[in-house]
Enzyme design. Structure first.
Site, PDB file in Angstrom:
ATOM      1  N   HIS A  60      31.074  -5.695  55.819  1.00 15.33           N
ATOM      2  CA  HIS A  60      32.285  -7.163  55.112  1.00 15.33           C
ATOM      3  C   HIS A  60      31.014  -8.225  55.355  1.00 15.33           C
ATOM      4  O   HIS A  60      30.518  -8.483  55.578  1.00 15.33           O
ATOM      5  CB  HIS A  60      33.419  -7.068  57.114  1.00 15.33           C
ATOM      6  CG  HIS A  60      34.373  -6.009  56.864  1.00 15.33           C
ATOM      7  ND1 HIS A  60      35.241  -6.154  57.320  1.00 15.33           N
ATOM      8  CD2 HIS A  60      33.795  -4.460  57.008  1.00 15.33           C
ATOM      9  CE1 HIS A  60      36.053  -5.134  57.707  1.00 15.33           C
ATOM     10  NE2 HIS A  60      35.391  -4.071  57.122  1.00 15.33           N
ATOM     11  N   GLU A  62      31.470 -11.176  56.858  1.00 17.11           N
ATOM     12  CA  GLU A  62      31.044 -11.412  57.344  1.00 17.11           C
ATOM     13  C   GLU A  62      30.312 -11.424  58.661  1.00 17.11           C
ATOM     14  O   GLU A  62      29.459 -12.156  59.033  1.00 17.11           O
ATOM     15  CB  GLU A  62      32.776 -11.936  58.604  1.00 17.11           C
ATOM     16  CG  GLU A  62      34.114 -12.488  58.198  1.00 17.11           C
ATOM     17  CD  GLU A  62      35.383 -11.526  57.620  1.00 17.11           C
ATOM     18  OE1 GLU A  62      34.405 -10.408  56.489  1.00 17.11           O
ATOM     19  OE2 GLU A  62      35.908 -11.316  57.816  1.00 17.11           O
ATOM     20  N   CYS A  90      39.191  -9.093  60.568  1.00 14.77           N
ATOM     21  CA  CYS A  90      39.358  -7.835  61.079  1.00 14.77           C
ATOM     22  C   CYS A  90      39.192  -8.019  62.279  1.00 14.77           C
ATOM     23  O   CYS A  90      38.516  -8.834  63.612  1.00 14.77           O
ATOM     24  CB  CYS A  90      38.773  -7.140  60.250  1.00 14.77           C
ATOM     25  SG  CYS A  90      37.546  -6.425  60.241  1.00 14.77           S
ATOM     26  N   CYS A  93      35.095  -7.920  63.260  1.00 19.87           N
ATOM     27  CA  CYS A  93      34.135  -9.149  62.400  1.00 19.87           C
ATOM     28  C   CYS A  93      34.408 -10.825  62.989  1.00 19.87           C
ATOM     29  O   CYS A  93      34.026 -11.415  64.010  1.00 19.87           O
ATOM     30  CB  CYS A  93      34.459  -9.824  61.031  1.00 19.87           C
ATOM     31  SG  CYS A  93      34.562  -8.516  60.016  1.00 19.87           S
TER      32      CYS A  93
END
Length: 156
Positions: A60, A62, A90, A93
């Protein structure tokens, strides 16, 4: 730690950089989510999602900017860092932001299905945890949400 003062003063400027990273991710065939890591008004890391490209469920945006920022600073504690991301993080993260002890988070579109920094949960302000980080959502939210809507509509 507070949100970086330069980000707080002009969050749209930094969100546009995150949007640029999201567009690059989309051009590479991945979900258009982008993030930048900012310290003292300087972007020290930028990334878009790479889950599809790398075949890595943890890639991801992040997490990628946190990894790069830790490498850049030589520290895992990123107290002076603000992460600016196009979609609300999410749980994975948001937990990584907590684990990195970030100074703050700014996000664009809310995620009503998996958002963990205000929509469904708020890992950044849970007093039961040993670190909290300030969060600001809704920066260029319509533009950030439209990127994702357009992406999924094109695939239907």
């Amino acid at each position: 730690m507070p949100i970086d003062s330069d980000v707080a003063a002009d969050p749209e400027r930094f969100m546009r950089l995150a949007i640029e990273a999201a567009r690059i991710a989309e051009a590479d065939g991945d979900l258009p989510i982008g993030a930048v890591a900012v310290v003292g008004g300087e972007v020290i890391a930028s990334a878009g999602n790479r889950r599809t490209v790398d075949g890595d469920p943890t890639a991801h945006a992040e997490l990628l900017v946190l990894r790069d920022a830790a490498t850049q600073t030589g520290e895992w504690r990123l107290n002076d860092l603000t992460v600016v991301v196009t979609l609300e993080p999410c749980p994975m993260c948001a937990g990584a932001l907590w684990a990195a002890r970030v100074g703050g988070l700014v996000f664009g579109a809310a995620d009503m299905k998996a958002g963990a920094t205000g929509s469904l949960y708020h890992l950044g302000s849970d007093p039961r945890l040993n670190h909290e980080y300030p969060t600001r959502g809704g920066v260029l939210a319509a533009e950030c949400a439209a990127m994702l809507t357009d992406f999924f509509e094109a695939r239907r």
